[in-house]
Scaffold this motif. Structure first.
Motif, PDB file in Angstrom:
ATOM      1  N   ASN A 165       0.825  -1.208   0.000  1.00 17.19           N
ATOM      2  CA  ASN A 165       0.000   0.000   0.000  1.00 17.19           C
ATOM      3  C   ASN A 165       0.861   1.260   0.000  1.00 17.19           C
ATOM      4  O   ASN A 165       0.859   2.057   0.935  1.00 17.19           O
ATOM      5  CB  ASN A 165      -0.960   0.014   1.200  1.00 17.19           C
ATOM      6  CG  ASN A 165      -0.246  -0.174   2.520  1.00 17.19           C
ATOM      7  OD1 ASN A 165       0.703  -0.941   2.616  1.00 17.19           O
ATOM      8  ND2 ASN A 165      -0.707   0.524   3.543  1.00 17.19           N
ATOM      9  N   ASN A 209      -4.458   1.644   0.263  1.00 16.45           N
ATOM     10  CA  ASN A 209      -4.174   0.563  -0.669  1.00 16.45           C
ATOM     11  C   ASN A 209      -3.141   1.089  -1.660  1.00 16.45           C
ATOM     12  O   ASN A 209      -2.732   2.250  -1.586  1.00 16.45           O
ATOM     13  CB  ASN A 209      -5.462   0.114  -1.383  1.00 16.45           C
ATOM     14  CG  ASN A 209      -5.355  -1.302  -1.928  1.00 16.45           C
ATOM     15  OD1 ASN A 209      -4.273  -1.821  -2.183  1.00 16.45           O
ATOM     16  ND2 ASN A 209      -6.499  -1.956  -2.103  1.00 16.45           N
ATOM     17  N   TRP A 243      -7.688  -0.779   2.566  1.00 18.61           N
ATOM     18  CA  TRP A 243      -7.733  -1.563   1.333  1.00 18.61           C
ATOM     19  C   TRP A 243      -8.719  -1.029   0.298  1.00 18.61           C
ATOM     20  O   TRP A 243      -8.959  -1.675  -0.715  1.00 18.61           O
ATOM     21  CB  TRP A 243      -8.000  -3.052   1.602  1.00 18.61           C
ATOM     22  CG  TRP A 243      -7.035  -3.609   2.595  1.00 18.61           C
ATOM     23  CD1 TRP A 243      -7.307  -4.065   3.846  1.00 18.61           C
ATOM     24  CD2 TRP A 243      -5.615  -3.693   2.436  1.00 18.61           C
ATOM     25  NE1 TRP A 243      -6.155  -4.454   4.482  1.00 18.61           N
ATOM     26  CE2 TRP A 243      -5.095  -4.238   3.634  1.00 18.61           C
ATOM     27  CE3 TRP A 243      -4.720  -3.390   1.407  1.00 18.61           C
ATOM     28  CZ2 TRP A 243      -3.731  -4.464   3.829  1.00 18.61           C
ATOM     29  CZ3 TRP A 243      -3.370  -3.621   1.592  1.00 18.61           C
ATOM     30  CH2 TRP A 243      -2.895  -4.148   2.789  1.00 18.61           C
TER      31      TRP A 243
END
Length: 358
Positions: free
Chosen positions: A121, A164, A312
């Protein structure tokens, strides 16, 4: 006398990649059990046979001179095991089968000026064209924009701070290499081409130029008794497609060639269907050598994304959750009539998936 045996034809395309792979990768092709991320820029893959291989990723420029290549290869031979490959985003990756070599390799790369990172990420290296060197229609130097932005975003490349992964792309024009990414910085022309009517008849194949226009804004014309072309400026979308087959239709201009920022593009089909990118900022000055206005907008979008997205969530998922009005509110970007998607060719809702349907 027997005819000589003919050799097998040499096929075009990429050579067999297996000959360049690390022996551990070749032995365990298709046998990987899982991988881990020990630190930013470092991956370790574990095979079902128990073998491990570490990958160290470092950022490089798109066009590598001989001196830089030799420096990277010397680092790979001295601190690694002599095996490398490049990613689509111009990062170099070194593979080693000995975990004790990872930290010395990372230190050698950092000391030589090659930052290690770009995994998980983080903000990966900007993917971009090199049209300023080889293309016939570039409106700006995409590699310069990349250099300016990555200087500002380097801490995000070397760390895991984003919700992310973030893919950013740039392009030299808006019709050939415009990238599809979480954030895309594309060139936009805002004035129709200027036509040198004295040269069109001798240089351009007029039917080809007419056919090249995607909105049928070009038609043949006679100007001062010479065959030429004319542009319906009400139809023209200033894409520049007419310039490559007809250089007298000059569209590049230091004042009217600007930048635009698009967000939300996603090729992935993992958790949902692919998404088109959407315009969020236009008319940004094409202001080399540091492009401060475009860089400030990208940094502001990333700052708001980092603060507001859930773990995410990609940028397109974050915007879909909060809604576009809220996006413009939190980023402070102005919303204008040019942001409204009123293209009639969009059919119902711009369907996009691995199964084409309308």
């Amino acid at each position: 006398m027997a005819a000589p045996e003919m050799r097998d034809p040499i096929e075009s395309g990429c050579p067999d990649g297996f000959q360049y792979m690390h022996p551990v990768m070749r032995r365990n092709y298709g046998l990987w059990a899982y991988h881990e991320d020990p630190r930013p820029g470092v991956l370790v893959h574990v095979s079902k046979t128990g073998e491990k291989i570490w990958t160290v990723r470092a950022g490089t420029q798109r066009i590598l001179d001989v001196f830089t290549l030799r420096k990277l290869m010397d680092i790979g031979d001295t601190y690694g095991e002599g095996y490398v490959h490049f990613t689509i985003r111009s990062n170099i990756e070194f593979q080693v089968a000995d975990g004790d070599k990872v930290e010395p390799l990372v230190k050698a790369l950092e000391d030589a000026g090659f930052p290690v990172g770009g995994t998980r990420n983080s903000v990966t290296s900007l993917s971009h064209t090199q049209g300023w060197l080889h293309c016939d229609i570039p409106g700006t130097d995409a590699s310069g924009v990349v250099k300016a932005m990555m200087d500002e975003l380097l801490p995000e490349f070397k760390a895991w701070n984003m919700p992310n992964r973030v893919h950013i792309t740039t392009s030299c024009c808006q019709i050939n290499c415009g990238g599809q990414g979480d954030i895309a910085i594309n060139v936009q022309h805002v004035k129709p081409p200027k036509i040198n009517h004295a040269l069109v008849g001798n240089v351009c194949e007029r039917p080809t130029v007419v056919a090249r226009c995607p909105v049928a804004a070009i038609r043949p014309a006679m100007v001062d008794g010479k065959p030429s072309l004319e542009v319906d400026e009400k139809k023209c979308i200033c894409c520049g497609a007419c310039y490559p087959p007809c250089p007298p239709m000059q569209i590049n201009d230091h004042q009217y060639t600007q930048l635009a920022v698009w967000i939300g593009g996603n090729h992935s089909n993992a958790r949902g269907k692919p998404t088109f990118q959407r315009l969020v900022a236009a008319g940004i000055p094409n202001n080399p050598p540091r492009w401060p206005e475009a860089t400030a907008i990208v940094k502001k979008i990333l700052e708001c994304y980092k603060a507001g997205a859930k773990d995410w969530e990609r940028i397109n998922e974050w915007v879909e959750r909060i809604g576009w009005p809220r996006f413009f509110e939190v980023t402070g970007l102005p919303f204008t009539k040019y942001h409204i998607d009123n293209w009639r060719g969009a059919r119902a809702n711009l369907n996009s998936s691995t199964h084409i349907r309308f």
